[in-house]
Design an enzyme around this catalytic site. Sequence first.
Site, PDB file in Angstrom:
ATOM      1  N   GLU A 234      41.443  24.822  13.107  1.00 18.63           N
ATOM      2  CA  GLU A 234      41.152  24.700  11.808  1.00 18.63           C
ATOM      3  C   GLU A 234      39.843  25.291  11.672  1.00 18.63           C
ATOM      4  OE1 GLU A 234      38.999  23.513   8.872  1.00 18.63           O
ATOM      5  OE2 GLU A 234      39.233  21.444   9.464  1.00 18.63           O
ATOM      6  N   CYS A 268      34.751  22.368   5.142  1.00 24.16           N
ATOM      7  CA  CYS A 268      35.726  23.419   4.799  1.00 24.16           C
ATOM      8  C   CYS A 268      36.729  23.352   3.547  1.00 24.16           C
ATOM      9  CB  CYS A 268      36.614  23.448   5.978  1.00 24.16           C
ATOM     10  SG  CYS A 268      35.682  23.844   7.589  1.00 24.16           S
TER      11      CYS A 268
END
Length: 475
Positions: A234, A268
């Site tokens: 990720e 993020c």
Amino acid sequence: MPIATVNPANGETLRTFDALGEDEIERRIATAHSAYRAYRSTGFDERARLLRRAADLLDEDQGDIARVMTTEMGKPVKAARAEAAKCAKAMRWYADNAAELLADEHPSAADVRDSGASSAYIRYRPLGVVLAVMPWNFPLWQVVRFAAPALMAGNVGLLKHASNVPQTALYLGDLFHRAGFPAGCFQTLLVGSGAIEAILRDERIVAATLTGSEPAGRSVASIAGDEVKKTVLELGGSDPYLVLPSADIARAARTAVTARVQNNGQSCIAAKRFIVHTDVYEEFTERFTAGMRALTVGDPLQESTDVGPLSSEQGRADLEELVDDAVRRGARVLCGGARPENLGGGLDRGWFYAPTVLTGITPQMRLHHEETFGPVATLHRVAGLDEAVALANDTPFGLSSNVWTRDADEALRCVRDLEAGGVFFNGMTASHPALPFGGVKRSGYGRELAGHGIREFCNATTVWYGPESDQTDRT
């Protein structure tokens, strides 16, 4: 990078730690490997009991560990408490649901017969020792969203956390120990990034998961690929936030402020590029800019603070470079665009940056393509949905996306065409244990959370029993 707690609010070094030596790393890997061989035989009920105990302990520790997180990486303490509560919730969710998520799967009777079997099914079995390389921005949540499903599946974990959150890393190892997990099931490795390759290449490490930067992801994926080991990555995100004419503009603007500055803008999945239809652009811009300007920047340990410091001096310098490059190339600053002044109380030595809104962004500017990891938003005016979707997809990343519309056809179009791991309508992106989380393009691959996440580090084993009679001809 030294392994140390450095308070980003004032630059003061609070504690330093020695990195583990090779002998201690070897001992911990061996302990993990031995622990797995016994732990994999435990049942879901026992694993769930242990994980619920960890959740209870985390609830009891919430105030203390929140202050640790805040002093290590700067998030407002109220957000740190919420992060701890979210981790406990996720632990309980996996304790409640893992057995069902990993239950044996049975093909139809017709398919079983067609395969030539008397019976057949799929069983999910754990893989072994998984290395988790985790970032500083959500120092509890990023780890727990790996650890909870991995431990419930019967795997064991080794945590290499970011070097600026060592106390949080040590707390996590101690938490699972206090909860009663067998020794070696979850261990923290205080090591620098240079130690990762040797650990990952060890044959007793079967897989790795990483949340972090694109360069870090490339490195881990390359090593794991060379060793033919499973990885989940990720990585970064430059999430679009589309506002279309049918939206509730007042609510969209209020939510946009939170979506951009959550975790001091260091997330993020924070919305970063605000793509607004021309019909509502002026109203949205006025409301959004006013909301960003009104935020309280200051001591993250104070309950009234909305935005604390960035996690590091280098992180602020990187953000300043992106903003300065855009301004030099013609971007207009609607608010912020500099370090806040006169914070007092020693905070002027901290790594603060004012909530910032920029407009007039062009493809020649670095921040058109690069992720802004801090409280900086870019505004874009578009003439219609086609242009909005094209601009949203004009990024190397594809983690999540946000769309504000009350038009069903527009919503279906966005689900079909937005290149992202998630599409959140009329709200901001957030992770939840029941929903898979991850991205596409350079945001990484694989999924965390939900059933998808718990099965990432499982061996989907086909179990096939031959026919009871040898008269069956199987080809």
